[in-house]
Design a protein around this motif. Sequence first.
Motif, short mmCIF file in Angstrom:
data_model
loop_
_atom_site.label_atom_id
_atom_site.label_comp_id
_atom_site.label_asym_id
_atom_site.label_seq_id
_atom_site.Cartn_x
_atom_site.Cartn_y
_atom_site.Cartn_z
N LEU A 78 0.82 -1.20 0.00
CA LEU A 78 0.00 0.00 0.00
C LEU A 78 0.86 1.26 0.00
CD1 LEU A 78 -2.71 -0.97 2.64
CD2 LEU A 78 -3.05 -0.72 0.17
N THR A 79 0.48 2.22 -0.80
CA THR A 79 1.22 3.48 -0.86
C THR A 79 1.24 4.17 0.50
OG1 THR A 79 0.62 3.74 -3.19
CG2 THR A 79 1.30 5.73 -2.01
N VAL A 80 0.12 4.16 1.22
CA VAL A 80 0.09 4.82 2.52
C VAL A 80 1.06 4.18 3.50
CG1 VAL A 80 -2.24 5.78 2.32
CG2 VAL A 80 -1.94 3.49 3.28
N GLU A 81 1.23 2.88 3.40
CA GLU A 81 2.19 2.20 4.28
C GLU A 81 3.62 2.58 3.92
OE1 GLU A 81 3.64 0.21 7.40
OE2 GLU A 81 1.54 0.70 7.03
N LEU A 91 1.26 12.75 0.83
CA LEU A 91 1.42 12.12 -0.47
C LEU A 91 1.40 13.23 -1.51
CD1 LEU A 91 -1.06 9.10 -0.36
CD2 LEU A 91 1.43 9.01 -0.36
N MET A 107 -8.90 8.33 -4.39
CA MET A 107 -7.75 7.72 -3.70
C MET A 107 -7.42 8.49 -2.41
SD MET A 107 -6.81 4.98 -5.14
CE MET A 107 -5.30 4.77 -4.25
N ASN A 111 -7.27 6.76 1.14
CA ASN A 111 -6.02 6.84 1.89
C ASN A 111 -6.23 7.55 3.22
OD1 ASN A 111 -4.56 5.48 -0.09
ND2 ASN A 111 -3.91 7.36 -1.10
N THR A 120 -3.02 14.37 1.33
CA THR A 120 -2.66 14.28 -0.08
C THR A 120 -2.58 15.69 -0.63
OG1 THR A 120 -3.76 12.14 -0.35
CG2 THR A 120 -3.33 13.41 -2.36
#
Length: 172
Positions: A78-81, A91, A107, A111, A120
């Motif tokens: 996952l991008t958040v991780e 982000l 997204m 997120n 974001t």
Amino acid sequence: MARIGFYPGSFDPITLGHVDVVRQAARLFDEIVCGIGVHPGKKPLFSFEERADMVRGVLADVLGGGSVRVTVVAFDGLTVEAARQAGAAALIRGLRDGTDFDYEIQMAGMNGVMMPDLVTVMLPASPMVRPITATLVRQIAAMGGDVGPFVPPLVARALGEKFSGARAENSR
């Protein structure tokens, strides 16, 4: 404490659109972590190492000597991780048009539920780079077209080498 922004993508290859986003983000963050997504089911044109070297080389030229530190990491979850692991507060996402906005706003919402402390930041692409996508750049290069208007010189050379070798192999 440094303000860290996490900029995820495939960067296959890095384009002038990506560079535009990093230039804008450099005004907001002390450090930008470019997270290169590595997925076992996908076959990128360039290896992670090649992409990371291009990102480092291009951004060193663009931000050369500036106060913003840029690092490159691989991630496959996952991008958040990945952003959390990088210590990011935000982000970074680039927007070319309304279609990008519609996707990115969804997204950002998802997120935000998964990681409420991560915001974001959406940066609009400059008019000259709005039409550029890495997919189109790869297609143009594969057909022997000039990608110079869309990518930094280092990347144009790498694409030329990649595809001239492939064309030589196919002509045998």
